[in-house]
Design an enzyme around this catalytic site. Structure first.
Site, PDB file in Angstrom:
ATOM      1  N   HIS A 148       0.856  -1.184   0.000  1.00 12.42           N
ATOM      2  CA  HIS A 148       0.000   0.000   0.000  1.00 12.42           C
ATOM      3  C   HIS A 148       0.888   1.228   0.000  1.00 12.42           C
ATOM      4  O   HIS A 148       1.938   1.263   0.648  1.00 12.42           O
ATOM      5  CB  HIS A 148      -0.897  -0.004   1.246  1.00 12.42           C
ATOM      6  N   ASN A 207       0.373   5.764  -0.254  1.00 10.42           N
ATOM      7  CA  ASN A 207      -0.527   6.906  -0.385  1.00 10.42           C
ATOM      8  C   ASN A 207       0.254   8.183  -0.139  1.00 10.42           C
ATOM      9  O   ASN A 207       1.088   8.234   0.778  1.00 10.42           O
ATOM     10  CB  ASN A 207      -1.681   6.781   0.617  1.00 10.42           C
ATOM     11  N   HIS A 246      -8.181  -5.268  17.453  1.00  7.97           N
ATOM     12  CA  HIS A 246      -9.118  -6.322  17.824  1.00  7.97           C
ATOM     13  C   HIS A 246      -8.502  -7.712  17.674  1.00  7.97           C
ATOM     14  O   HIS A 246      -9.026  -8.682  18.213  1.00  7.97           O
ATOM     15  CB  HIS A 246     -10.400  -6.217  16.996  1.00  7.97           C
ATOM     16  N   GLY A 261     -17.372  10.452  -0.660  1.00  8.64           N
ATOM     17  CA  GLY A 261     -16.497  10.119  -1.773  1.00  8.64           C
ATOM     18  C   GLY A 261     -17.045   9.006  -2.646  1.00  8.64           C
ATOM     19  O   GLY A 261     -18.113   8.440  -2.396  1.00  8.64           O
TER      20      GLY A 261
END
Length: 324
Positions: free
Chosen positions: A124, A126, A194, A278
């Site tokens: 990933h 960004n 979690h 979005g």
């Protein structure tokens, strides 16, 4: 991500950083990356230019480029967006309460690549800019964010070291302190609370960043974006021809479930996009095309699958003392 790690929330926009220069950089970055993906995969990307007209909750335009079902990448999506809205959503004002409800402009490039081979990691990246003007008046505030992180399904020490070294090299001209700081920030952000698990071997992550001044902060964001291909593509090329079995594939699909869980439950970028109205198809570009869950999945002791959890999906100093 703790409040103590958020940088200073106020910085005026410098005339030396224009929206046009940011837009031109981001669109060029998207094309360079997708040219490399198409060359490796041998497939032609689908190019989807979209537009959200005035009158909607969020307006603007963008370009989504995606390769799906190829021999190398099951899904490799890279999106450019340039949008504006009447009020920043809560996910963007967590550390900037004075901008709650302020009109904003946001530009960014975001990508997630899911290779077909279980030995090739998901990645990933960004980079983005957000600008907003306080509703009560005052100077426009502009800040940058981004980073990259690696999510292997089978761990290779040399891959993690190469990826982190690429991140450290990109940030070094902007301050020796930035890689260890952003590496820690990444470890804390890409964490499935979690599950009590890291999402992957990390990388770097930064948000709400403007402390170097507008021009230098923009240059730092560019350095991170420019480092991506050198950080990831050598790893992908080294792993995509590795022989694998159905057992390896089953493990990959199971671990992809963790990726989905993080993106839907914890990711601020996903929340920002959905809260601000979005484009859902682009926001969920990061989802793998195939994934599975199984109840109480426990890998065999000392297996490569178990070693992923015990050796790689932990917070580690991959570069010796550099990240301490």
């Amino acid at each position: 991500m703790s409040d103590a790690q958020a940088p200073s929330p106020s910085s005026s926009v410098s005339s030396s950083v224009s929206p046009d220069s940011v837009r031109a950089y981001l669109k060029g970055l998207q094309q360079r990356i997708m040219d490399s993906v198409q060359a490796l995969d041998g497939s032609v990307a689908t190019v989807d230019a979209w537009h959200k007209p005035a009158g909607e909750k969020l307006q603007g335009q963008g370009i989504t480029q995606i390769v799906e079902g190829g021999p190398v990448f099951e899904r490799a999506g890279c999106g450019f967006s340039d949008v504006s809205g009447p009020a920043l959503p809560p996910s963007a004002t967590q550390h900037r309460p004075e901008l709650a409800g302020a009109p904003f402009t946001a530009m960014g490039v975001s990508l997630v690549f899911h290779p077909r081979n279980p030995f090739a990691p998901t990645v990933h990246m960004n980079v983005r800019m957000i600008a907003a003007t306080p509703t009560g008046g005052g100077e426009t505030v502009c800040w940058f964010g981004g980073g990259m992180d690696l999510t292997p399904y089978y761990g290779f020490e040399e891959d993690a070291v190469h990826f982190h070294q690429s991140c450290a090299d990109a940030l070094q001209p902007f301050g020796e302190h930035l890689y260890p700081r952003f590496k820690t920030w990444c470890d804390e952000y890409f964490y499935l609370a979690h599950r009590g698990e890291q999402r992957g071997v990390g990388g770097v992550f930064f948000d709400d960043f403007s402390e170097l001044g507008q021009q230098r902060s923009f240059e730092m964001m560019q350095a991170v974006g420019d480092a991506f291909l050198g950080a990831y593509m050598p790893i992908a090329k080294a792993r995509i021809a590795t022989p694998y079995t159905e057992q390896h594939r089953a493990h990959q699909l199971y671990r992809r479930g963790r990726y989905v869980e993080f993106n839907l439950v914890w990711d601020r970028g996903t929340h920002f996009g959905l809260q601000s109205g979005g484009r859902t198809e682009s926001i969920l570009l990061s989802m793998p095309p195939m994934v599975s869950w199984s109840y109480a999945n426990t890998p065999a002791p000392d297996s490569p699958e178990a070693q992923l959890l015990s050796t790689f999906l932990i917070r580690r100093d991959w570069l010796g003392n550099a990240a301490k």
